[in-house]
Design an enzyme around this catalytic site. Sequence first.
Site, PDB file in Angstrom:
ATOM      1  N   ASN A  28      56.668 -29.086 -37.592  1.00  0.00           N
ATOM      2  CA  ASN A  28      55.840 -29.984 -36.805  1.00  0.00           C
ATOM      3  C   ASN A  28      55.541 -29.316 -35.467  1.00  0.00           C
ATOM      4  O   ASN A  28      56.469 -28.925 -34.752  1.00  0.00           O
ATOM      5  CB  ASN A  28      56.558 -31.323 -36.582  1.00  0.00           C
ATOM      6  N   SER A  51      52.015 -33.497 -39.917  1.00  0.00           N
ATOM      7  CA  SER A  51      51.421 -34.285 -38.845  1.00  0.00           C
ATOM      8  C   SER A  51      52.084 -35.656 -38.906  1.00  0.00           C
ATOM      9  O   SER A  51      52.089 -36.302 -39.958  1.00  0.00           O
ATOM     10  CB  SER A  51      49.914 -34.408 -39.066  1.00  0.00           C
ATOM     11  N   GLU A  52      52.665 -36.124 -37.781  1.00  0.00           N
ATOM     12  CA  GLU A  52      53.526 -37.300 -37.870  1.00  0.00           C
ATOM     13  C   GLU A  52      52.761 -38.597 -38.134  1.00  0.00           C
ATOM     14  O   GLU A  52      53.367 -39.622 -38.406  1.00  0.00           O
ATOM     15  CB  GLU A  52      54.428 -37.427 -36.636  1.00  0.00           C
ATOM     16  N   ASN A  53      51.407 -38.549 -38.079  1.00  0.00           N
ATOM     17  CA  ASN A  53      50.662 -39.728 -38.483  1.00  0.00           C
ATOM     18  C   ASN A  53      50.537 -39.855 -40.005  1.00  0.00           C
ATOM     19  O   ASN A  53      49.912 -40.805 -40.485  1.00  0.00           O
ATOM     20  CB  ASN A  53      49.268 -39.770 -37.827  1.00  0.00           C
ATOM     21  N   SER A  93      56.712 -40.897 -42.958  1.00  0.00           N
ATOM     22  CA  SER A  93      56.581 -39.711 -42.119  1.00  0.00           C
ATOM     23  C   SER A  93      57.799 -39.551 -41.208  1.00  0.00           C
ATOM     24  O   SER A  93      58.358 -38.462 -41.063  1.00  0.00           O
ATOM     25  CB  SER A  93      55.316 -39.826 -41.266  1.00  0.00           C
TER      26      SER A  93
END
Lengths: 216, 216, 235, 235
Positions: A28, A51-53, A93
């Site tokens: 990340n 991608s943390e979304n 996530s």
Amino acid sequence: MTDAPKGWDRNQMAARAAQELQDGFYVNLGIGIPTLVANHIPDGVEVTLQSENGMLGIGPFPYDDQVDADLINAGKQTISELPQSAYFGSDQSFAMIRGGHIDLSVLGAMEISENGDIANWMIPGKMIKGMGGAMDLVAGVKKIIVVMDHTSKSGEPKFIPECTLPLTGANSVDMIITNLCVFQRIDHDSPFQLIERAPDVSEADIAACTPANYTT
Amino acid sequence: MTDAPKGWDRNQMAARAAQELQDGFYVNLGIGIPTLVANHIPDGVEVTLQSENGMLGIGPFPYDDQVDADLINAGKQTISELPQSAYFGSDQSFAMIRGGHIDLSVLGAMEISENGDIANWMIPGKMIKGMGGAMDLVAGVKKIIVVMDHTSKSGEPKFIPECTLPLTGANSVDMIITNLCVFQRIDHDSPFQLIERAPDVSEADIAACTPANYTT
Amino acid sequence: MKKTFTDAVAALDGVLHDGMTICCGGFGLSGMPERLIDAIEASGVKDLTIASNNAGIDGVGLGKLLRSRQVKKMISSYVGENKEFERQYLSGELEVEFCPQGTLAERCRAGGAGIPGFYTKTGVGTQVADGKETKNFDGEDYILERAIFADLSIIKGWKADEAGNLIFRKTARNFNEPMATSSYMTVAEVEEIVPVGSIDPDQIHIPSIYVKRLICGAPYEKHIEFRMTRERESA
Amino acid sequence: MKKTFTDAVAALDGVLHDGMTICCGGFGLSGMPERLIDAIEASGVKDLTIASNNAGIDGVGLGKLLRSRQVKKMISSYVGENKEFERQYLSGELEVEFCPQGTLAERCRAGGAGIPGFYTKTGVGTQVADGKETKNFDGEDYILERAIFADLSIIKGWKADEAGNLIFRKTARNFNEPMATSSYMTVAEVEEIVPVGSIDPDQIHIPSIYVKRLICGAPYEKHIEFRMTRERESA
């Protein structure tokens, strides 16, 4: 303050961070210089970017005619997908992040303390925008690399004995890459060690702008 | 014990439970008599059946040439799917159950206490097979209906002041349908009330084999 | 990094050791990772603690590891249909921790999600609550349940791509989904390995990050515990 | 029971009241339920507590409910790009609870899953831990976070069938997935409502049980916050 040497530029710092990538890593990358790390992935090393979304396998920015409002990164920028990409919800996530399944995260910071505390989300008195996913990342990801300028724009040191700003995470950071040098520690009970210097940067140059204790 | 009247048969008990179904309900049916409830869904009422191994929208048993080892119910029997079916993992399935999203569950029981405790998973001294999903269901589902014979095969009453067997859940049951009658309570702080009797069953017949306190 | 292996023995090479904890997917015999179970039997590794909803049936699935006495402890919700299990359990040779099915699923999901403990109403006022901390939230009592995080997870999927993105089929998904996340060494067997890009990225059940090693175990002859059918209506 | 409604106002009829708590899906402007937000604005309901990862931007998404002063409190992880938010927040008119993004997602998921509280390492040693219980598991400290369960959840999906089974598209899934579960009154807007049977039962992201009311909000003109592109390599 002494007139500190410039050392590495942004791309060189990103390239140095990229040397920490290993084949098969899930990674990340934060906003700013950390994003540039993706441009320096070593040959023969396959890395999957999270991608943390809610996405694994971030592709490059899209061509103009492929822009899709439903496909953005955590910085809310349009991106593209790869053949191996996967989508999931925010709960999944962060289950990944909190659960230690992400191998490495590269982040920026305002301050790092000598025991590995990190502050990068708020400045008292200034408008608070929030921590986003930064607290989850520093608490959950296996290895945390901070990439930042060695001193602030006003010349204040950023690697210091104790953070003055509110923390993002306590005892979280494993490696610090600045424009002057690289510090790392072998575990969270050990002190940071100066392991590398930018060309033309001396130990004395670093000591002059680093109040934090570290070994050499 | 008195020679108790027989009252309703298995299908009639299931039909009585089916009267509690409302249009749009999501329902989990236990093994045995509860399974028969699916045969008595009232006209005009649409109900979606949940199987706790990870399915909404259980269809009937398959035709012989449609049997699929990957499509079973919580009793490990082959079943079929419906156009509105959905599959999910066990964590999601019990998130639904524990989270109170299932409207109704119909279960069998060995003992019910007058305060709504239920025992239906083990008999001390006998081989323990485990509680499966029963404890999750009685703790999580909005309304719990127990369908059981009024007395055991040896004639012992099953609706009693206090359970003698290890509990599956404390203060969980909302309605009890036996071969003789129906008890219900309006909330978990109220006593059970006798609200209905099978044909030819008197209040005295019921009182004679019901040590539990209840109102009439 | 190549995740695909030729067979189950190769896929488990170097990850088995006596006394280890294993999370195993499946519900009854549906969706059980049988090739990997066979390879664990063949390895002879012993004193295993296995978290699995069921314990197989005699000589099938985890029943094989019970028969070979490789299991020290089972964490399960239901263990019927297994005589050898019953014998070992009643004689005290086998330790069993009974765990409500939803609590078991959540304990494994929590372990994978970095949550060491969570509160639940399930089991309050029962034997399951014995020895566990109780806490009151908004007037209701809940018990604290601990996460399960294993040395190894073994799961069975339907298809996976070469990167490790995996999908399940129908109710064979079951415990394979939470178990896929509850270790840092998840080994998956699937019916078909497809090229990267063959599975719609919106429809992946287990993203590649969780699948460390992968084999195709086909052909499968799937087991059915209770075959039930109905008659076709006559025309 | 019919779940489909003609428009957002009809779908929210009878479920809005002053002082209520609302979980709202979306990440930035991606996947935000804009038709439902418009209907909430039109209703004039006020003193809302809204759990949402972000707070929209000025005059767009939740920014509309801030502009109209209908929001009493936001529970969010990041609220940049919003001048009106900033003004109300700095003047004390608007209460804000900052919550780490992953903790927010998990609090809503936990609420929907009947888990009133869970432990996490996120925020240990920071302001986020202030006033929260700490517990040590296996030598490490964790903080207790409470679930969020709302009076209403509003989400945006891609497609749903008439029974309420719903799927998302790409990163527009985000917080819509946990928010879909964190109330008993989840209202969804989608780009297309399809007949029952049109979506593969293995590929449903939100099973129908969670979706109580449903509208088609098409056509959408989706918002992009930061449009980034690259040049095509010349041939």
